[in-house]
Motif scaffolding. Structure first.
Motif, PDB file in Angstrom:
ATOM      1  N   GLU A 160     -30.413 -10.947   3.138  1.00 43.97           N
ATOM      2  CA  GLU A 160     -29.213 -10.281   3.620  1.00 43.97           C
ATOM      3  C   GLU A 160     -28.734 -10.933   4.910  1.00 43.97           C
ATOM      4  O   GLU A 160     -29.541 -11.368   5.717  1.00 43.97           O
ATOM      5  CB  GLU A 160     -29.504  -8.812   3.905  1.00 43.97           C
ATOM      6  N   SER A 161     -27.439 -10.970   5.060  1.00 46.19           N
ATOM      7  CA  SER A 161     -26.867 -11.472   6.302  1.00 46.19           C
ATOM      8  C   SER A 161     -26.879 -10.341   7.319  1.00 46.19           C
ATOM      9  O   SER A 161     -26.398  -9.248   7.047  1.00 46.19           O
ATOM     10  CB  SER A 161     -25.434 -11.946   6.058  1.00 46.19           C
ATOM     11  N   LYS A 162     -27.461 -10.598   8.467  1.00 49.68           N
ATOM     12  CA  LYS A 162     -27.526  -9.599   9.536  1.00 49.68           C
ATOM     13  C   LYS A 162     -26.350  -9.806  10.484  1.00 49.68           C
ATOM     14  O   LYS A 162     -25.974 -10.942  10.774  1.00 49.68           O
ATOM     15  CB  LYS A 162     -28.838  -9.733  10.317  1.00 49.68           C
ATOM     16  N   PRO A 163     -25.786  -8.720  10.991  1.00 49.82           N
ATOM     17  CA  PRO A 163     -24.684  -8.891  11.947  1.00 49.82           C
ATOM     18  C   PRO A 163     -25.185  -9.513  13.246  1.00 49.82           C
ATOM     19  O   PRO A 163     -26.346  -9.358  13.620  1.00 49.82           O
ATOM     20  CB  PRO A 163     -24.189  -7.457  12.190  1.00 49.82           C
ATOM     21  N   ARG A 164     -24.335 -10.247  13.887  1.00 52.13           N
ATOM     22  CA  ARG A 164     -24.653 -10.873  15.170  1.00 52.13           C
ATOM     23  C   ARG A 164     -24.505  -9.834  16.278  1.00 52.13           C
ATOM     24  O   ARG A 164     -23.643  -8.957  16.215  1.00 52.13           O
ATOM     25  CB  ARG A 164     -23.727 -12.058  15.462  1.00 52.13           C
ATOM     26  N   ALA A 165     -25.327  -9.944  17.288  1.00 54.63           N
ATOM     27  CA  ALA A 165     -25.272  -9.037  18.433  1.00 54.63           C
ATOM     28  C   ALA A 165     -23.959  -9.235  19.186  1.00 54.63           C
ATOM     29  O   ALA A 165     -23.480 -10.362  19.338  1.00 54.63           O
ATOM     30  CB  ALA A 165     -26.452  -9.284  19.362  1.00 54.63           C
ATOM     31  N   GLU A 166     -23.402  -8.158  19.656  1.00 58.48           N
ATOM     32  CA  GLU A 166     -22.165  -8.197  20.435  1.00 58.48           C
ATOM     33  C   GLU A 166     -22.482  -8.406  21.915  1.00 58.48           C
ATOM     34  O   GLU A 166     -23.564  -8.080  22.379  1.00 58.48           O
ATOM     35  CB  GLU A 166     -21.397  -6.894  20.258  1.00 58.48           C
ATOM     36  N   GLY A 167     -21.534  -8.919  22.642  1.00 52.12           N
ATOM     37  CA  GLY A 167     -21.649  -9.041  24.090  1.00 52.12           C
ATOM     38  C   GLY A 167     -22.603 -10.114  24.577  1.00 52.12           C
ATOM     39  O   GLY A 167     -23.116 -10.030  25.685  1.00 52.12           O
ATOM     40  N   THR A 168     -22.839 -11.127  23.765  1.00 48.97           N
ATOM     41  CA  THR A 168     -23.778 -12.178  24.161  1.00 48.97           C
ATOM     42  C   THR A 168     -23.091 -13.445  24.657  1.00 48.97           C
ATOM     43  O   THR A 168     -23.769 -14.433  24.955  1.00 48.97           O
ATOM     44  CB  THR A 168     -24.718 -12.535  22.994  1.00 48.97           C
ATOM     45  N   VAL A 169     -21.763 -13.429  24.707  1.00 45.73           N
ATOM     46  CA  VAL A 169     -21.021 -14.622  25.137  1.00 45.73           C
ATOM     47  C   VAL A 169     -20.005 -14.212  26.199  1.00 45.73           C
ATOM     48  O   VAL A 169     -19.315 -13.205  26.065  1.00 45.73           O
ATOM     49  CB  VAL A 169     -20.270 -15.279  23.954  1.00 45.73           C
ATOM     50  N   THR A 170     -19.920 -15.013  27.255  1.00 46.52           N
ATOM     51  CA  THR A 170     -18.886 -14.848  28.277  1.00 46.52           C
ATOM     52  C   THR A 170     -18.206 -16.200  28.470  1.00 46.52           C
ATOM     53  O   THR A 170     -18.883 -17.200  28.682  1.00 46.52           O
ATOM     54  CB  THR A 170     -19.515 -14.404  29.633  1.00 46.52           C
ATOM     55  N   TYR A 171     -16.901 -16.223  28.330  1.00 50.06           N
ATOM     56  CA  TYR A 171     -16.131 -17.445  28.554  1.00 50.06           C
ATOM     57  C   TYR A 171     -15.553 -17.376  29.968  1.00 50.06           C
ATOM     58  O   TYR A 171     -14.948 -16.373  30.346  1.00 50.06           O
ATOM     59  CB  TYR A 171     -14.999 -17.581  27.541  1.00 50.06           C
ATOM     60  N   LEU A 172     -15.707 -18.425  30.729  1.00 47.60           N
ATOM     61  CA  LEU A 172     -15.154 -18.513  32.080  1.00 47.60           C
ATOM     62  C   LEU A 172     -14.198 -19.700  32.125  1.00 47.60           C
ATOM     63  O   LEU A 172     -14.525 -20.776  31.646  1.00 47.60           O
ATOM     64  CB  LEU A 172     -16.272 -18.696  33.101  1.00 47.60           C
TER      65      LEU A 172
END
Length: 174
Positions: A160-172
């Motif tokens: 099964e494909s698991k959803p990716r965790a949210e809030g793990t990337v910040t673009y500056l």
């Protein structure tokens, strides 16, 4: 979508394998992908021990399982092949180098329709006397620490494909 990116996005860990052997050519391509991974200062000081015999794999799994206090059924998910990735103990980049090689191995396997899963328990047990004795027989250099093992085989079922965790990337932006 770009084929490389699609391969990265669709690879999953496989923890149930069919009892089918891998083609020797496929296994050689997978190992070659590992040795082409980046390494700190291009030292390429890793070593790969490739096991294809079920008895060889079971022997190592049993020794590690005993060291971990697990029962006799510990078996690395019973793969068709196991690639032991080790590196020099005094190489400060050794673990990262092996991680890059392991990722290449797992992505190459996926691109060939072969499943994989990272087995990590040898990292903490490779110096236990019973485990080290087996690693010596499996050509893991005595000055090396095992940083990961790739269990390979044909998937017994689709993961099964698991959803990716949210809030793990910040673009500056500057």
């Amino acid at each position: 979508m770009n084929q490389v990116i699609e391969n990265i996005l669709t690879r999953r860990s496989i923890r149930s394998f069919k009892d089918w052997p891998l083609a020797e050519d496929d296994l050689e391509q997978i190992v070659r992908a590992g040795i082409y991974a980046p390494s700190g200062m291009n030292r390429q000081s890793w070593h790969f021990s490739v096991l294809t015999g079920k008895d060889l794999i079971r022997k190592l799994a049993s020794a590690i399982g005993k060291e971990l206090g697990r029962d006799e059924s510990y078996d690395f998910y019973n793969p068709a092949a196991l690639i032991i990735c080790s590196n020099e103990r005094d190489n400060s980049n050794g673990e990262a180098d092996c991680a890059c090689a392991m990722e290449n191995i797992m992505l190459a396997a996926h691109s060939l329709g072969i499943g994989s899963v990272w087995i990590n328990q040898c990292k903490d047990t490779c110096d236990a006397p019973a485990v080290r004795e087996i690693l010596d027989r499996y050509a893991v250099p005595s000055g090396h620490r095992v940083y990961g093992m790739a269990a390979l085989g044909y998937a017994a079922k689709d993961p099964e494909s698991k959803p990716r965790a949210e809030g793990t990337v910040t673009y500056l932006k500057g």
